[in-house]
Design a protein around this motif. Structure first.
Motif, PDB file in Angstrom:
ATOM      1  N   ILE A  14       0.825  -1.212   0.000  1.00 62.97           N
ATOM      2  CA  ILE A  14       0.000   0.000   0.000  1.00 62.97           C
ATOM      3  C   ILE A  14       0.864   1.269   0.000  1.00 62.97           C
ATOM      4  N   TYR A  15       2.075   1.211   0.501  1.00 58.59           N
ATOM      5  CA  TYR A  15       2.910   2.406   0.625  1.00 58.59           C
ATOM      6  C   TYR A  15       3.272   3.058  -0.706  1.00 58.59           C
ATOM      7  N   PRO A  16       3.610   2.308  -1.747  1.00 62.89           N
ATOM      8  CA  PRO A  16       3.850   2.978  -3.035  1.00 62.89           C
ATOM      9  C   PRO A  16       2.602   3.683  -3.572  1.00 62.89           C
ATOM     10  N   LEU A  17       1.435   3.114  -3.332  1.00 62.59           N
ATOM     11  CA  LEU A  17       0.201   3.758  -3.783  1.00 62.59           C
ATOM     12  C   LEU A  17      -0.072   5.038  -3.005  1.00 62.59           C
ATOM     13  N   ILE A  18       0.184   5.009  -1.719  1.00 62.06           N
ATOM     14  CA  ILE A  18      -0.003   6.207  -0.898  1.00 62.06           C
ATOM     15  C   ILE A  18       0.965   7.299  -1.336  1.00 62.06           C
ATOM     16  N   SER A  19       2.245   6.947  -1.564  1.00 60.87           N
ATOM     17  CA  SER A  19       3.218   7.957  -1.989  1.00 60.87           C
ATOM     18  C   SER A  19       2.867   8.542  -3.344  1.00 60.87           C
ATOM     19  N   PHE A  20       2.418   7.708  -4.260  1.00 61.53           N
ATOM     20  CA  PHE A  20       2.017   8.222  -5.566  1.00 61.53           C
ATOM     21  C   PHE A  20       0.818   9.148  -5.433  1.00 61.53           C
TER      22      PHE A  20
END
Length: 64
Positions: A14-20
């Motif tokens: 989920i972290y790459p999606l949140i950062s994007f």
């Protein structure tokens, strides 16, 4: 080694999606801010480096 550590963390995907999402919203907000800026203010600010301290010019409602 690092690959194994990151794979062992549950919910890490989920972290790459949140950062994007944060990046995209910030970039979109910045584009809207620039697009909606007052054009007279931009013209006045673009001439600021060329004006001496002794000059008294009023451009776009700004006294410089």
């Amino acid at each position: 080694m690092y690959k194994n550590v990151l794979q062992a963390i549950d919910g890490i995907e989920i972290y790459p999606l949140i950062s994007f999402g944060i990046f995209f919203l910030f970039f979109l907000g910045l584009l809207l801010y620039v697009a909606l800026m007052d054009k007279k203010y931009l013209e006045a600010m673009s001439s600021v480096p060329c004006i001496n301290d002794e000059d008294e010019i009023t451009t776009g409602g700004l006294r410089q």
